[in-house]
Scaffold this motif. Structure first.
Motif, PDB file in Angstrom:
ATOM      1  N   SER A  12       0.804  -1.216   0.000  1.00 26.20           N
ATOM      2  CA  SER A  12       0.000   0.000   0.000  1.00 26.20           C
ATOM      3  C   SER A  12       0.839   1.269   0.000  1.00 26.20           C
ATOM      4  CB  SER A  12      -0.945   0.019   1.210  1.00 26.20           C
ATOM      5  OG  SER A  12      -1.983  -0.926   1.061  1.00 26.20           O
ATOM      6  N   ILE A  13       2.158   1.139  -0.089  1.00 20.40           N
ATOM      7  CA  ILE A  13       3.051   2.285   0.023  1.00 20.40           C
ATOM      8  C   ILE A  13       3.668   2.626  -1.337  1.00 20.40           C
ATOM      9  CG2 ILE A  13       5.072   3.229   1.202  1.00 20.40           C
ATOM     10  CD1 ILE A  13       2.627   2.507   2.999  1.00 20.40           C
ATOM     11  N   ILE A  14       3.659   3.929  -1.665  1.00 20.05           N
ATOM     12  CA  ILE A  14       4.352   4.438  -2.854  1.00 20.05           C
ATOM     13  C   ILE A  14       5.421   5.408  -2.376  1.00 20.05           C
ATOM     14  CG2 ILE A  14       4.151   5.712  -5.026  1.00 20.05           C
ATOM     15  CD1 ILE A  14       1.162   4.969  -5.031  1.00 20.05           C
ATOM     16  N   SER A 260     -14.411  -0.333  -7.722  1.00 21.63           N
ATOM     17  CA  SER A 260     -13.724  -1.538  -7.264  1.00 21.63           C
ATOM     18  C   SER A 260     -12.225  -1.496  -7.550  1.00 21.63           C
ATOM     19  CB  SER A 260     -14.328  -2.777  -7.934  1.00 21.63           C
ATOM     20  OG  SER A 260     -14.226  -2.685  -9.350  1.00 21.63           O
ATOM     21  N   GLY A 261     -11.736  -0.357  -8.067  1.00 21.95           N
ATOM     22  CA  GLY A 261     -10.312  -0.232  -8.351  1.00 21.95           C
ATOM     23  C   GLY A 261      -9.539   0.283  -7.158  1.00 21.95           C
ATOM     24  N   VAL A 262      -8.363   0.827  -7.432  1.00 19.67           N
ATOM     25  CA  VAL A 262      -7.465   1.307  -6.373  1.00 19.67           C
ATOM     26  C   VAL A 262      -7.736   2.776  -6.089  1.00 19.67           C
ATOM     27  CG1 VAL A 262      -5.052   1.876  -5.849  1.00 19.67           C
ATOM     28  CG2 VAL A 262      -5.635  -0.368  -6.791  1.00 19.67           C
ATOM     29  N   VAL A 263      -7.899   3.087  -4.799  1.00 22.66           N
ATOM     30  CA  VAL A 263      -7.983   4.484  -4.372  1.00 22.66           C
ATOM     31  C   VAL A 263      -6.608   4.872  -3.837  1.00 22.66           C
ATOM     32  CG1 VAL A 263      -9.103   6.174  -2.889  1.00 22.66           C
ATOM     33  CG2 VAL A 263     -10.410   4.203  -3.738  1.00 22.66           C
ATOM     34  N   ILE A 292      -8.334   4.381   1.997  1.00 26.05           N
ATOM     35  CA  ILE A 292      -7.345   4.660   0.950  1.00 26.05           C
ATOM     36  C   ILE A 292      -6.465   3.426   0.793  1.00 26.05           C
ATOM     37  CG2 ILE A 292      -5.441   6.130   0.222  1.00 26.05           C
ATOM     38  CD1 ILE A 292      -8.049   7.655   0.300  1.00 26.05           C
ATOM     39  N   ASP A 293      -6.338   2.922  -0.428  1.00 23.49           N
ATOM     40  CA  ASP A 293      -5.621   1.666  -0.662  1.00 23.49           C
ATOM     41  C   ASP A 293      -4.115   1.854  -0.816  1.00 23.49           C
ATOM     42  OD1 ASP A 293      -8.094   0.114  -0.824  1.00 23.49           O
ATOM     43  OD2 ASP A 293      -8.417   1.212  -2.695  1.00 23.49           O
ATOM     44  N   MET A 294      -3.704   2.979  -1.412  1.00 27.70           N
ATOM     45  CA  MET A 294      -2.280   3.235  -1.582  1.00 27.70           C
ATOM     46  C   MET A 294      -1.960   4.654  -1.113  1.00 27.70           C
ATOM     47  SD  MET A 294      -1.108   1.282  -5.078  1.00 27.70           S
ATOM     48  CE  MET A 294       0.551   0.995  -4.430  1.00 27.70           C
ATOM     49  N   LEU A 295      -0.924   4.772  -0.300  1.00 22.69           N
ATOM     50  CA  LEU A 295      -0.517   6.038   0.288  1.00 22.69           C
ATOM     51  C   LEU A 295       0.670   6.591  -0.499  1.00 22.69           C
ATOM     52  CD1 LEU A 295      -0.585   5.060   4.090  1.00 22.69           C
ATOM     53  CD2 LEU A 295      -2.495   5.686   2.598  1.00 22.69           C
ATOM     54  N   LEU A 296       0.537   7.818  -0.975  1.00 28.23           N
ATOM     55  CA  LEU A 296       1.585   8.440  -1.785  1.00 28.23           C
ATOM     56  C   LEU A 296       2.528   9.236  -0.893  1.00 28.23           C
ATOM     57  CD1 LEU A 296       2.699   9.028  -4.639  1.00 28.23           C
ATOM     58  CD2 LEU A 296       1.109  10.974  -4.756  1.00 28.23           C
ATOM     59  N   TRP A 297       3.751   8.783  -0.785  1.00 28.84           N
ATOM     60  CA  TRP A 297       4.841   9.431  -0.056  1.00 28.84           C
ATOM     61  C   TRP A 297       4.605   9.551   1.459  1.00 28.84           C
ATOM     62  CZ3 TRP A 297       5.261  14.373  -3.569  1.00 28.84           C
ATOM     63  CH2 TRP A 297       5.481  13.970  -4.898  1.00 28.84           C
ATOM     64  N   ARG A 319      -9.648  -4.797   6.112  1.00 30.55           N
ATOM     65  CA  ARG A 319      -9.196  -3.557   5.480  1.00 30.55           C
ATOM     66  C   ARG A 319      -7.885  -3.794   4.728  1.00 30.55           C
ATOM     67  NH1 ARG A 319      -7.695   0.819   3.098  1.00 30.55           N
ATOM     68  NH2 ARG A 319      -8.785  -0.504   1.633  1.00 30.55           N
ATOM     69  N   VAL A 320      -6.991  -4.571   5.338  1.00 35.46           N
ATOM     70  CA  VAL A 320      -5.722  -4.891   4.689  1.00 35.46           C
ATOM     71  C   VAL A 320      -5.976  -5.726   3.436  1.00 35.46           C
ATOM     72  CG1 VAL A 320      -3.484  -6.034   4.936  1.00 35.46           C
ATOM     73  CG2 VAL A 320      -4.463  -4.778   6.867  1.00 35.46           C
ATOM     74  N   GLU A 321      -6.841  -6.724   3.565  1.00 35.63           N
ATOM     75  CA  GLU A 321      -7.109  -7.611   2.434  1.00 35.63           C
ATOM     76  C   GLU A 321      -7.817  -6.869   1.299  1.00 35.63           C
ATOM     77  OE1 GLU A 321      -5.933 -10.540   1.979  1.00 35.63           O
ATOM     78  OE2 GLU A 321      -5.073 -10.735   3.985  1.00 35.63           O
ATOM     79  N   ASP A 322      -8.700  -5.930   1.649  1.00 33.57           N
ATOM     80  CA  ASP A 322      -9.391  -5.142   0.627  1.00 33.57           C
ATOM     81  C   ASP A 322      -8.378  -4.339  -0.189  1.00 33.57           C
ATOM     82  OD1 ASP A 322     -11.552  -3.693  -0.739  1.00 33.57           O
ATOM     83  OD2 ASP A 322     -10.983  -2.002   0.529  1.00 33.57           O
ATOM     84  N   ALA A 323      -7.492  -3.638   0.513  1.00 32.86           N
ATOM     85  CA  ALA A 323      -6.479  -2.833  -0.183  1.00 32.86           C
ATOM     86  C   ALA A 323      -5.554  -3.717  -1.006  1.00 32.86           C
ATOM     87  CB  ALA A 323      -5.674  -2.024   0.829  1.00 32.86           C
TER      88      ALA A 323
END
Length: 513
Positions: A12-14, A260-263, A292-297, A319-323
């Protein structure tokens, strides 16, 4: 995919592609990715600043991909091309030019061109297109990055853009949910607000995002923007931004609208996120928790902080599995279709077509120019930036190719002068407005030059805006000849050609001016 809890959270980390930092802190990029097997690497202009043995951007990306055991999302803000990463890449005009061209096939080609030039780099995900509407002309963040304020026009072009990206190997993202372009504030500095009523939101901002969802867009970026009419989660009479709002992300976007995609969050170092009620560590965890599925910075320690919350039961494993499920599903969509065309040549032709179809005349009393009549041309730049002289020189050279004698003024500050004594040895005045949308009310020399542009010799004056179309309604309604153009070189070259009647300007205003 059988991964540990920690590795799933890491997906989930960028993080930014920052080889120097990762090598200094972890000994090598391989060590970094072993400890933090992140889901995505962001590539920006800063990659080009790494001069260790002249490492090129493509080599930096390859290094991260080499040591990641799970395929990486390589993302960037390729809103109008990859010219910020590769010096010889074609700079396409901003998205507002696509709106002005109002051509679905050309919108598709715009996205295809960006996808084509992204592919050789290894970039597989773009944080584009912007689908915010220009509802408030004083909103300085959306402006030329938007398709305009015409909902029907913007909606059909948005579909074409998404299709153009995704059919040509680039994952697409629409932004900034729940919709920027309404408030005047800059979410880089502070939280912004979409103040539309419940019904108006679904008719405007919501309709654009729903169109993107129905078109199968891969990801949606949540902005640091609240929407009070859609929220019931105020704290001390202040509504959290979408990046911290369960009401907006999970209840509305995922459940009600069916995304149903990535937030993905907007950058978590922005003031709109950090200047709410939570401390940074708590805010980053909360961002993930609300949907929020992926956190930017984020800070890297967010991985440990989320893991602790999950192990203590404060964040559910669901929540982890959803992301994780959404991220892996998106990664599985990555495809690399064969490039059966010259990407650079295709981008060049697309930019040239857009330059003609996206430039438009609002008023005209002079065109086409007679090169024999208008021999002496004075170009006056109006800008608050310090780097526009090169653009003015480029315009000068284009006029000189047609036999004109050209002089450049970065400004013409003669407010207190006796006009009868001014040097007015010219046949044509071109005022080139290159004001940044971030500066709607310039002061000092630019302000005086704006004043001058409309008070004398108006019968032989052309006013051209190269940045924002709102220049016309803000300052230039009395202009006799006014053209809206764009400041990339191909558009400027086409602009000069069009002045002489060598091509037609075919665009129409994509916003009310």
């Amino acid at each position: 995919m059988n991964l540990t809890l920690r590795k799933k959270i890491c997906q989930s980390i960028i993080v930014k592609a920052d080889p120097e930092k990762h090598i200094n802190e972890f000994g090598s990029i391989e060590n970094f990715l072993n400890k933090y097997p992140v889901g995505g690497i962001f590539v920006g202009r800063e990659v080009c600043t790494y001069k260790q043995e002249s490492i090129a951007a493509i080599d930096v990306i390859s290094e991260y991909k080499k040591y990641s055991k799970i395929p990486l999302l390589i993302c960037m803000d390729a809103e109008n091309g990859v010219n910020g990463i590769i010096d010889n890449a074609v700079e396409l005009p901003p998205l507002l030019c696509v709106g002005a061209a109002n051509d679905e096939a050309l919108a598709y080609d715009y996205a295809k061109a960006i996808a084509g030039e992204s592919r050789p780099l290894g970039v597989n995900w773009t944080f584009a297109p912007v689908c915010d509407l220009n509802i408030n002309p004083l909103n300085l963040i959306v402006n030329k990055r938007s398709l305009g304020d015409d909902l029907n026009r913007s909606e059909k072009l948005l579909k074409a853009l998404i299709k153009g990206y995704q059919e040509n190997g680039l994952l697409a993202t629409v932004k900034h949910f729940p919709g920027d372009g309404v408030d005047y504030r800059n979410q880089h500095i502070t939280k912004s607000e979409n103040s539309l009523s419940y019904d108006a939101w679904f008719e405007k901002s919501g309709r654009m995002f729903q169109t993107a969802i129905d078109s199968g867009v891969d990801a949606i970026m949540a902005g640091h923007i609240c929407a009070p009419a859609l929220q019931n989660d105020a704290v001390d009479n202040s509504y959290p931004p979408a990046t911290l709002s369960y009401d907006l992300i999970t209840k509305l976007l995922k459940n009600k609208m069916g995304f149903s995609g990535v937030v993905v969050s907007d950058a978590l170092d922005m003031g709109g996120f950090l200047r709410w009620i939570y401390e940074q560590d708590e805010a980053e965890v909360k961002c993930f928790e609300i949907g929020i599925d992926m956190l930017l910075w984020p800070q890297l320690r967010v991985v440990d902080n989320i893991e602790k919350k999950v192990l203590s039961g404060q964040i559910s494993t669901e929540r982890v599995e959803d992301a994780f499920g959404r991220i892996i599903k998106m990664k599985e969509k990555i495809k690399t279709p064969d490039l059966l065309y010259d990407t650079h040549e295709f981008s060049l032709k697309t930019a040239q077509s857009l330059a003609k179809k996206g430039t438009y005349i609002i008023k005209n009393s002079l065109l086409p120019l007679d090169s024999k009549k208008y021999k002496k041309i004075r170009i006056v730049g109006i800008s608050t930036e310090k780097n526009n002289m090169e653009k003015l020189k480029f315009l000068k050279e284009e006029f000189e190719k047609r036999g004109a004698v050209v002089e450049i003024y970065e400004s013409w500050c003669n407010y207190h002068a006796d006009f009868s004594t001014l040097d007015r040895n010219y046949d044509l005045l071109l005022y080139a407005y290159m004001l940044s949308p971030d500066v709607p009310n310039p002061i000092g020399v630019p302000a005086v030059t704006i004043h001058n542009s409309l008070i004398f010799d108006t019968d032989k004056t052309i006013i051209a805006s190269f940045t924002t179309p709102y220049i016309y309604s803000q300052y230039c309604e009395t202009a006799k000849t006014y053209i809206n153009c764009y400041e990339n070189e191909i558009s400027m070259r086409t602009f000069v050609a069009g002045l002489y009647g060598e091509c037609e300007f075919e665009g129409t205003a994509p916003v009310k001016i």
